[in-house]
Design an enzyme around this catalytic site. Sequence first.
Site: not given
Length: 354
Positions: A200, A283
Site C-alpha cells: 500500500d 525495524e
Amino acid sequence: GIFFFRNRHALGVSVMHHYTTFSTSLTQFLLSRYFAFCALFVFLFLVIATYNRDYVDSMPPDRDLSKEIEEYAEVCGSLTSDLEGTGPERFWIYFVTPTYVRPQQIPELIRLSHTLKLAKNVHWIVAEDSTSCSPQTAEVLRRSGMPYTHLISPMPAYFERFLRKPKGVSGRRAALQWLRHHLKDLDSQRAGILYFGDDDNTFDLKLFSELRKTMSVSMFPVGLVGDYGISSPVVKDGRVVDFLDSWADSRKFLVDMAGFAVATDFLMSRPSAIMPYLPGHEEDRFLQSLDIELEDILPLADNCTQVYVWHTKTLERDRGVIQHPKGWRTLDTNLGSLYEVARYLGLSDVNASR
C-alpha cells in the site's frame, strides 16, 4: 377540605422537596455508577496495555522463536531471469512485500507491479499471510512478467491472543529465509539489495537508483508517517547523527519499515540477523540484530533531504454484498460473469434473495 386548601402551599413545597431530593439522589447514583464504569474500563485498558507491553519488551531481539512457536512457510511459485543492462543497474533489488487477503489486495498488488516493472532488475518477493497459495496473487505475479517468488507464511496462532499483533513479520521472516538460501553461493549474478516495500506504499522511481548505492545499510526519509507526517534520519556533515520521528518508545533506530535498505552480502555476513515478532519494534530490532551503529549508515536521497517513498494507505472497506433483484436474469447479460469475477477478486458476494 379547608385544611388542604389552607395548607396547599406547604404541601406543594413538601412534594417539591421530596422530588428534588429523589432527583438528586438518583443523579448521584447514576453518576457514581458511570464513574465506576469508566474507572473499570481504564483499569482494564491499562492491564491489557501493560500485558502487551511486557510481551513486547520481554522478548530479546535474538531470541529464536522457531523453537517455541510453530512457523510455516512454503514457496508457491517462482520466476527468475538474468540481469539486464550495465553499470549501477546490474544489482538485484530484492523487493519484499508482505500481504494478506482483503478487498484491496489485488488492486494494490497490480498498482505496485506497474511501478516495479519500470525499475530494472527487481526480484519481487511476495509473502502472503495465508495457509494456502492464492491463485489471484499468483496471477498478478505471472502477468507482471518480472522475476518473482511467491511465498505463504501465516502469522503463528500463538500471537492471535495479543491485542497488538506482529502483522507482516511472518512473511518478512520467510522472505529472509528464502533469500539466505538463494544467496548462499554469493555469486555476482545474485548479490544485490534487500528492501521491504509494503503493497500500500507509493514509490518514486528515483528510489530504486538510490537503493543501488547501498554498501551495507542505508536510510532515507519516508513521507506520511506518524504525527510529524515524515520520518527521517538527521544528517550532519554527510553522516547520520540522530532521527526525526514522532514515536520513540525506547527504540534505538527510529525508522519506518520503508526507510532503510540492506546490502545482501552484508546481510549474509550477519547470519543471526532476524526480524523478531515485536509489534512496533520490528525495524529497530532487526537493525540492531545487524550489529550496526550510526556511523555505519549511509544517508541516501540527497543526504535525506528528498522523499522518494510514502506510507500511503488505501481506504479500508469490508467485502461488499450485491443485492441481486428478483427477475433480473444473469444468463443473457454480463452479470453472471461479473459476479464470478467479483467473488474471485474478493470484492463482493451476491445476495439473490430480494
